[in-house]
Design an enzyme around this catalytic site. Structure first.
Site, PDB file in Angstrom:
ATOM      1  N   GLN A 189      49.359  19.399  37.022  1.00 11.85           N
ATOM      2  CA  GLN A 189      48.645  20.062  36.525  1.00 11.85           C
ATOM      3  C   GLN A 189      47.332  20.109  36.080  1.00 11.85           C
ATOM      4  OE1 GLN A 189      47.800  24.157  36.443  1.00 11.85           O
ATOM      5  NE2 GLN A 189      49.926  23.505  36.768  1.00 11.85           N
ATOM      6  N   HIS A 195      44.021  19.176  37.594  1.00 10.20           N
ATOM      7  CA  HIS A 195      42.590  20.030  38.407  1.00 10.20           C
ATOM      8  C   HIS A 195      41.719  19.956  37.435  1.00 10.20           C
ATOM      9  CE1 HIS A 195      44.667  23.552  40.799  1.00 10.20           C
ATOM     10  NE2 HIS A 195      46.122  22.479  39.460  1.00 10.20           N
ATOM     11  N   GLU A 205      49.977  30.218  31.828  1.00  6.45           N
ATOM     12  CA  GLU A 205      50.415  30.863  33.136  1.00  6.45           C
ATOM     13  C   GLU A 205      51.272  30.859  34.476  1.00  6.45           C
ATOM     14  OE1 GLU A 205      47.714  28.533  36.179  1.00  6.45           O
ATOM     15  OE2 GLU A 205      46.944  29.685  36.930  1.00  6.45           O
ATOM     16  N   ASP A 235      51.993  27.015  44.526  1.00  6.90           N
ATOM     17  CA  ASP A 235      51.066  27.018  44.480  1.00  6.90           C
ATOM     18  C   ASP A 235      50.352  27.177  46.083  1.00  6.90           C
ATOM     19  OD1 ASP A 235      49.836  26.965  41.947  1.00  6.90           O
ATOM     20  OD2 ASP A 235      49.717  24.693  42.482  1.00  6.90           O
ATOM     21  N   HIS A 241      37.995  75.648  29.290  1.00 10.85           N
ATOM     22  CA  HIS A 241      39.560  75.607  29.878  1.00 10.85           C
ATOM     23  C   HIS A 241      40.971  76.537  29.330  1.00 10.85           C
ATOM     24  CE1 HIS A 241      37.785  71.620  29.431  1.00 10.85           C
ATOM     25  NE2 HIS A 241      38.838  70.983  29.632  1.00 10.85           N
TER      26      HIS A 241
END
Lengths: 430, 430
Positions: B259, B262, B327, B361, B420
């Site tokens: 992770q 990135h 996430e 992924d 209405h």
């Protein structure tokens, strides 16, 4: 007079494009003012909320009176006229029963490699519901927003409603009580949206904000999007009636006027295969207008935004309907089910001559919070799913990991993400 | 060094709140520049698009070369290394197979009064897919965005990808071909979002825009929201690993580093019931860092945004996980299914020791487009439903209309909407 278009006439395409592109809302540039308000409430919490409410709603509040007490809400419910209470309860029961059918199922399975895959649905824990003050403070909208949230399993539903000069619609409070709203605060505008998004000493923050509002509320929702979830930005209401020769012109006219009486850019369009019906409906609109208390609003709306389009076939009517992508589409035709199969872009479809759109506004059971301004091309009406979220699930055992490892490592390498590949290869016994 | 927190230590709550509230993105104020770009493309179409692409990407295009030709795309696919093509096809097949299980069912029924109620699902007709250029141009993301759109039934999937200085990642083009993308344009930035939202002479407008991008792309999506639908605004990626004493510290460390590599604010958090494991993982991270090509990025990310939290029980770990709303949540524990039942706020859950997040992924089959920045509290990962919309259906016959009329008319009157009520009462034979 509303526009009258004939799909067979020269220049129709250009006129239809104009109709599609016409703006029905005065766009107010309120973004900067809203940014300032959001920042103020974010920093100063209750203090800012109270100051802003004094300025905009002429209401002196304290942290204690920000929230409606249970006694005030109970009193509003108790003092309802019995037929109104009964009507609200009928509406609530029907909306509840229909929305309960929307609850999604979790789905977890194992594929042929032994990989576990799936989707789990969970409710959003806390949701904020914006209810406008003044003339647009509709008890029916409280039910339509609150019921799907409660059916989804939202534990904490916090409502905000401005009370300018201390005036509140007691039916709105009663509807909130019937629908199970957990907290009600007498604040509105961008400052109420900020309080819900960021929290204050008195108002705990929520994770999603729904409900209609004016330009300030819409801009505030747009700006807090990301910090919290939001529903669609609602525009003026609209109806598209598709009618053939079997339609009753008086009924169609009544439906067009029901939409037009909302004012504020509300739009009524009739698409019909029958020229004589088009004429009869136009005459009926004028005749019925005279009987309406809101004749001025409805008449002005019909004149400015109304349209009557004659077409050669119901297939052509469906094609135009899909381009218009109206919030409400009434199928006032002999065989509504057949026509329904051709309608792709619509917030809601009303079948046949005995389903005026107003039934869906109140007691049909379906939701009346629907996509406007052509957004039915990509958006849906409010429902239980809007108050839930999906979590995906993935599980490998050593065998299935080994099967998938090669492709994963190749793709990680292709993307230059070696540590991604390494997190896979380190688990292989080689 | 990453933060080390102990949930039993004094001051933990405040430190944890700080961790939750910390911003991992430099917020760039690009709103006004984006507004100008959107307006320019809206007014001048291709001409503006070409001028802006020349300015930002140093690329001279014509209306003809805006779009990649079929030959260019075929060549990119043909020239793939065979193992990359095979890996893409494996990934595509697995993503396709899983997403096909997400297709929703229409549901129409008649209730006890004879009222027809229901929900119809239809695909969005045209969707735009933004793919970043440069180093974040990931073929796997093309698959993850395009496959659910195609499974939903989107007829026209138009992709945009900037090619600064003429450079394009051929694997991205090949992935688009495999996934069935219909059109690819070599434009990017806010100008590409504008072209998709408003249309130009060459690019037909779409109804929804998905895909990640830089601050300009995110601001442009926020501004065109309403004209078109958008997906979530993606933030930096993040993983939360919950581990007990059964976890392998080297594997956990590899996942935290995957992770962190990135960069750009990506965050890795370990929550564990085992102090010794926490120490071992920290040591392993340092050991493995030395082997990584992107060691500098991963190391800096781990030092700045990483966190190791020790807790007293897995129940406590789940409570913290639900507040973090990560996430990706890996359950590196002995009984992942039991712990899963306690996780409510997560984009995706990865079960057990043999499911590194990187499998998801690429080739697990589930979607890797997932809610970041705590938005898993209210948002879901990308799926087939995001490319469809619901239309509600309501139908009354004379009998059921008569049953519902009273409550509808009462509520219309309560709301001051006489027309209405009239659209209902006019249909009653009295």
């Amino acid at each position: 007079m509303p526009q009258r278009l004939d799909s067979a006439a020269p220049g129709f395409d250009a006129a239809f494009e104009m109709l599609l592109g016409s703006k029905r809302e005065a766009s107010q540039e309120v973004g900067d003012a809203v940014t300032t308000i959001l920042e103020d409430v974010r920093r100063r919490g209750d203090e800012a909320l109270i100051t802003l409410t004094e300025r905009f709603d002429r209401q002196s509040l304290t942290p204690t009176t920000l929230r409606f007490s249970a006694d005030e809400i109970d009193a509003a419910h108790r003092d309802l006229r019995p037929e109104v209470r009964e009507a609200l309860e009928t509406a609530h029961g029907r909306i509840l029963s229909h929305h309960e059918k929307q609850k999604p199922q979790d789905h977890i399975y194992e594929d042929h490699l032994g990989v576990t895959l799936g989707t789990i649905w969970t409710a959003i824990e806390a949701v904020g519901l914006y209810v406008p003050g003044g003339t647009a403070s509709y008890p029916s909208s409280v039910l339509m927003n609150a019921v799907p949230a409660k059916v989804a399993g939202v534990e904490r539903l916090a409502m905000v409603v401005p009370t300018p000069d201390g005036i509140v619609n007691p039916v709105v409070l009663a509807a909130a009580r019937i629908a199970g709203v957990d907290e009600i605060y007498r604040v509105g505008g961008a400052q109420a949206v900020a309080a819900l998004a960021y929290g204050t000493e008195t108002i705990q923050p929520v994770s999603k904000i729904v409900g209609p509002g004016n330009a300030y509320v819409a801009a505030a929702k747009r700006q807090v999007f990301g910090t919290v979830g939001i529903d669609m930005i609602a525009g003026p209401s609209e109806v598209l009636v598709i009618a053939d020769g079997s339609a009753n012109p008086a009924w169609v006219a009544a439906d067009l006027l029901a939409q037009a009486e909302h004012g504020g850019g509300a739009q009524s369009i009739l698409v019909t295969t029958d020229d004589a019906l088009a004429d009869a409906v136009e005459a009926e609109v004028l005749r019925q207008l005279a009987m309406l208390p809101r004749a001025e609003i409805a008449g002005a709306g019909w004149d400015e935004y109304g349209a009557v389009i004659t077409v050669g076939s119901l297939e052509e009517a469906a094609r135009l309907a899909n381009r218009i992508a109206s919030e409400h589409v009434e199928l006032a035709v002999d065989d509504p089910r057949a026509l329904m199969a051709r309608i792709r872009n619509a917030g809601a479809i009303f079948l046949g001559h005995h389903t005026p759109e107003a039934i869906g506004d109140y007691v049909g059971g379906s939701n009346h919070v629907l996509p406007t301004a052509r957004s039915a091309r990509f958006a849906s009406g409010l429902g239980v799913l809007d108050f839930m979220k999906r979590t995906s699930v993935l599980g490998c055992d050593p065998g299935s990991l080994a099967e998938l490892a090669g492709a994963a490592i190749t793709l990680a390498d292709t993307e230059g993400l070696a540590a991604h590949g390494r997190s896979v290869s380190i688990r292989l016994n080689r």
